[in-house]
Design a protein around this motif. Sequence first.
Motif, PDB file in Angstrom:
ATOM      1  N   GLN A 117      44.566  51.381  19.819  1.00  0.00           N
ATOM      2  CA  GLN A 117      43.871  50.826  20.988  1.00  0.00           C
ATOM      3  C   GLN A 117      43.572  51.898  22.026  1.00  0.00           C
TER       4      GLN A 117
ATOM      5  N   SER B  92      48.648  49.966  21.927  1.00  0.00           N
ATOM      6  CA  SER B  92      49.087  50.754  20.755  1.00  0.00           C
ATOM      7  C   SER B  92      48.268  52.050  20.669  1.00  0.00           C
ATOM      8  N   GLU B  93      48.601  52.888  19.680  1.00  0.00           N
ATOM      9  CA  GLU B  93      47.897  54.170  19.504  1.00  0.00           C
ATOM     10  C   GLU B  93      46.444  53.951  19.142  1.00  0.00           C
TER      11      GLU B  93
END
Length: 405
Positions: A382, A379-380
């Motif tokens: 992460q 994800s963003e």
Amino acid sequence: MTRRPTPLPPPEERRRLREAGALTPAQLAARVGVSTTTVRSWESGRAVPRGRRREAYAKLLATLAESAAHTGVQESAPAGRRGEPDAAVVTVRLKEPAPGGRHGPVAPEPSAFTQAPPPSSPRAPTPVPLEEQDLPDPAPRLTPAQAFDALYAFCAPVLVRQTYLLTGRRDLARESVERAFQRAWERWPEVARDPYPAGWVRAAAHEWALSPWHRFRPRYRHPEPPLSDASDRALLEVLLQLPPSYRRTLLLYDGIGLDLPDTAAETEASTPATAGRLLHARETVAGRLPELSDPRVLHQRLAELASVGGLRAARAPAVRDGSERRARFWTRSAIAFTVALIGATALALSTAPAGYEPPVPPGETVRGVPPRVAPGPLSEDQRELRSKLREELLHGPERLAPQPR
């Protein structure tokens, strides 16, 4: 209940009764229903009549004996005792063929295959019919060992020389005869009741000598030293080149002097097949050694070749002891194998599980535990955390300091 065979006089008495009755072998053969060669075999002791022919032959001889008694003809040989086997039972002879017939008069000189017949009983002064004879007290019965020793002493020396012609090996010839007599001692009740025990032992010795398994034995892989005489060496080479069945047929017919039906019966072949084997063997020998094309000359040469080696048989007690040792060995081996089998069975039963244990089933999925997730796209947040960690790791982590609230 088995019918007891009709007793017959000795072979010499059979011929004397025929001559006293002024019958030729052909005339007697026609009255009995057999061939002339068979009658000569009966009178020489090479064969023993059996079945219906024996009954007819015994009745005819009894009639001739009665006729001779009425005409005052003096008897030249004793009649056979009741219950005694024929003298031809243990006879193994090599007859000299004569012109004009398969087997003619036998030459008086000894042969390599000829064994002197046992002494006969005293001659009777006057012939009496077989049914009316005043028989003397029977002789004391022989023990099995004594009967076996008598058969061995009579047949073994001749049989060793015969077997040597089949194998070309002295040690194998002696071994074959010993094994045959050992088997005979193991089955002595059967052999003693056989109408022709000498033929029983001879067949066993020939079968052992011609066994194809001897070629794999180390002691018989190499040939024996050749004979010194060139003619004997050539004849032995020709015999050994013949197939075993052809070689045995030639020995039985032209060597020992058996009739063609008897040779076929001993070799377990049909009469036409035996005749073909005999003709082929004679042609082979005559092709290599033309001087042996005459069966009489071949007979004489076989007898001379058999006596070259100076073969001697073992003593009868040693053969009986060897047979008994082999019997004890195999008996103990069978007992040991049986005990080992029983012990293995008992051990298997004692170590076997007492109850049934079902096998472990394969694994099953447990409920309530989320399945393991395979790696996927980040994800963003992460990705930002990953880039921040990569930058800080180059210079080391920042110092953490407590902050007041």
